[in-house]
Design an enzyme around this catalytic site. Structure first.
Site, mmCIF file in Angstrom:
data_model
loop_
_atom_site.group_PDB
_atom_site.id
_atom_site.type_symbol
_atom_site.label_atom_id
_atom_site.label_comp_id
_atom_site.label_asym_id
_atom_site.label_seq_id
_atom_site.Cartn_x
_atom_site.Cartn_y
_atom_site.Cartn_z
ATOM 1 N N ASP A 33 0.638 -1.193 -0.045
ATOM 2 C CA ASP A 33 -0.181 0.065 -0.147
ATOM 3 C C ASP A 33 0.993 1.352 -0.111
ATOM 4 O O ASP A 33 1.794 1.335 0.407
ATOM 5 C CB ASP A 33 -0.836 0.125 1.244
ATOM 6 C CG ASP A 33 -2.228 1.183 1.121
ATOM 7 O OD1 ASP A 33 -2.413 1.628 -0.073
ATOM 8 O OD2 ASP A 33 -2.842 1.207 2.350
ATOM 9 N N TRP A 38 2.825 8.032 -2.555
ATOM 10 C CA TRP A 38 4.124 8.127 -2.909
ATOM 11 C C TRP A 38 4.267 9.157 -4.133
ATOM 12 O O TRP A 38 5.002 10.061 -4.240
ATOM 13 C CB TRP A 38 4.635 6.953 -3.031
ATOM 14 C CG TRP A 38 5.992 6.719 -3.379
ATOM 15 C CD1 TRP A 38 7.093 6.674 -2.516
ATOM 16 C CD2 TRP A 38 6.770 6.854 -4.712
ATOM 17 N NE1 TRP A 38 8.339 6.752 -3.165
ATOM 18 C CE2 TRP A 38 8.164 6.903 -4.555
ATOM 19 C CE3 TRP A 38 6.421 7.166 -5.963
ATOM 20 C CZ2 TRP A 38 9.256 6.989 -5.575
ATOM 21 C CZ3 TRP A 38 7.351 7.074 -7.166
ATOM 22 C CH2 TRP A 38 8.519 6.981 -6.771
ATOM 23 N N ASN A 81 -11.090 -2.631 -5.356
ATOM 24 C CA ASN A 81 -10.310 -1.295 -5.919
ATOM 25 C C ASN A 81 -11.040 -0.924 -7.283
ATOM 26 O O ASN A 81 -10.659 0.078 -7.769
ATOM 27 C CB ASN A 81 -8.978 -1.958 -6.171
ATOM 28 C CG ASN A 81 -8.126 -1.718 -5.030
ATOM 29 O OD1 ASN A 81 -7.010 -2.787 -5.127
ATOM 30 N ND2 ASN A 81 -8.283 -0.929 -4.252
HETATM 31 C C1 IPE Z 1 -5.523 -2.875 -0.029
HETATM 32 O O1 IPE Z 1 -5.111 -1.353 -0.113
HETATM 33 C C2 IPE Z 1 -5.301 -3.480 -1.766
HETATM 34 C C3 IPE Z 1 -4.261 -3.507 -2.258
HETATM 35 C C4 IPE Z 1 -2.998 -3.232 -1.716
HETATM 36 C C5 IPE Z 1 -4.205 -4.171 -3.561
HETATM 37 P P1 IPE Z 1 -6.036 -0.286 -0.583
HETATM 38 O O2 IPE Z 1 -5.577 0.961 -0.530
HETATM 39 O O3 IPE Z 1 -7.049 -0.642 -1.496
HETATM 40 O O4 IPE Z 1 -6.930 -0.500 0.938
HETATM 41 P P2 IPE Z 1 -7.824 0.527 1.785
HETATM 42 O O5 IPE Z 1 -8.841 1.221 0.797
HETATM 43 O O6 IPE Z 1 -6.991 1.706 2.195
HETATM 44 O O7 IPE Z 1 -8.616 -0.140 2.983
HETATM 45 C C1 IPE Z 2 -1.614 0.108 -3.331
HETATM 46 O O1 IPE Z 2 -1.559 1.584 -3.358
HETATM 47 C C2 IPE Z 2 -1.881 -0.348 -4.639
HETATM 48 C C3 IPE Z 2 -3.413 -0.850 -4.914
HETATM 49 C C4 IPE Z 2 -4.279 -0.488 -4.425
HETATM 50 C C5 IPE Z 2 -3.488 -1.132 -6.194
HETATM 51 P P1 IPE Z 2 -2.772 2.597 -3.226
HETATM 52 O O2 IPE Z 2 -3.069 3.122 -4.667
HETATM 53 O O3 IPE Z 2 -3.856 2.364 -2.234
HETATM 54 O O4 IPE Z 2 -1.970 3.840 -2.732
HETATM 55 P P2 IPE Z 2 -2.628 5.034 -1.612
HETATM 56 O O5 IPE Z 2 -3.103 4.181 -0.370
HETATM 57 O O6 IPE Z 2 -3.779 5.700 -2.163
HETATM 58 O O7 IPE Z 2 -1.301 5.832 -1.218
HETATM 59 MG MG MG Z 3 -3.934 2.458 -0.499
#
Ligand code: IPE
Ligand code: IPE
Ligand code: MG
Length: 255
Positions: A33, A38, A81
């Site tokens: 995550d 980043w 997602n």
């Molecule tokens: C969990 O991260 C899913 C992945 C890392 C693929 P998210 O960013 O989707 O989770 P939430 O929404 O913060 O709980």
């Molecule tokens: C995790 O990074 C990757 C996926 C969920 C695909 P995020 O896209 O959730 O990154 P943040 O949490 O918004 O920083």
């Molecule tokens: Mg995330």
């Protein structure tokens, strides 16, 4: 199932030849995550962060043999997602396709066996084909077991497993009275994998976001502030070091 039996008897390993060294987790699962934050911190679009995150995966997979990690499971895309913008979702799907195309050979040459978990029918046909090809291509690999969770949700997985179990009952292949806690895992996407010993989540969020719900019943958790694109093999080694000092009791009592 032979795979599962082997994995279960292997369990967590120890560094020291005398068995007195620090235990390394046999199966590490990572919620990767923080890619979006980043990128935002750098004034760039979220997809820039996802690309940086994908590059980090190679380094972490390659570090596994030296760190004693036999199974690595990574969360790439959750069933939730899809709520993101169409641009981000399409960009991620394109990234998964190009990741598989680019990395396939290197993975096989490094003896990495790749599996995918998650709801495949929800993914586009081209991506599904690439996933199937990569699984077939690395079928004979005996090194690190890399499992990539795509369109994966723990609740969705349990629901799909339950549906298949119900079909087996309805068809007379399964006696409902025989169903116990050994039965359901045989229907999960992870049926050939041992349960994770350690679940790591990067980016400072302390939640599991629907990842490996059934399988993580007795996993240890590490929530670290590092954003996924900054998760180097040195950071990984440091987290595993902490694992070695944990006292896992599985409901028993000390001594
Ligand atoms: C969990 O991260 C899913 C992945 C890392 C693929 P998210 O960013 O989707 O989770 P939430 O929404 O913060 O709980
Ligand atoms: C995790 O990074 C990757 C996926 C969920 C695909 P995020 O896209 O959730 O990154 P943040 O949490 O918004 O920083
Ligand atoms: Mg995330």
């Amino acid at each position: 199932m032979a795979d599962k039996a082997e994995a279960l008897t292997t369990g967590s390993d120890t560094d020291g030849a005398d068995g007195g060294g620090k235990a390394s987790p046999c199966h590490v699962a990572i919620i990767m995550d923080g890619n979006g934050r980043w990128a935002t911190m750098r004034g760039r679009p979220r997809l820039f962060g996802h690309h940086a995150g994908a590059r980090r995966v190679r380094e972490i997979v390659q570090a596994c043999p030296d760190l004693g990690v036999k199974y690595l499971t990574i969360f790439g895309f959750s069933t939730e997602n899809w709520k993101r913008t169409q641009i981000e979702v399409a960009g991620l799907m394109s990234l998964f396709r190009s990741y598989i195309r680019k990395e396939a050979r290197a993975l096989r040459d490094s003896n990495v066996r790749v599996r995918f978990i998650g709801d495949r029918p929800g993914l586009d046909q081209k991506l599904r084909e690439l996933m199937d090809e990569l699984e077939e291509m690395t079928e004979g690999c005996t090194g690190t077991n890399l499992t990539i969770a795509l369109n994966y949700g723990g609740r969705d997985e349990v629901a799909r497993a339950t549906k298949r179990l119900a079909h087996d009952v309805a068809a007379g292949r399964l006696d409902p009275e025989s169903v116990d806690e050994e039965t359901l895992p045989k229907y999960l996407d992870t049926c050939v994998l041992p349960d994770p010993d350690l679940v790591i989540r990067t980016s400072g969020e302390a939640r599991i976001s629907n990842f490996l719900l059934w399988q993580s019943a007795y996993a240890e958790y590490e929530f670290i502030d590092t954003l996924w694109p900054d998760f180097t093999k040195e950071v990984f080694a440091g987290v595993l070091e902490n694992f070695g000092s944990r006292d896992r009791r599985f409901g028993g009592a000390k001594g």
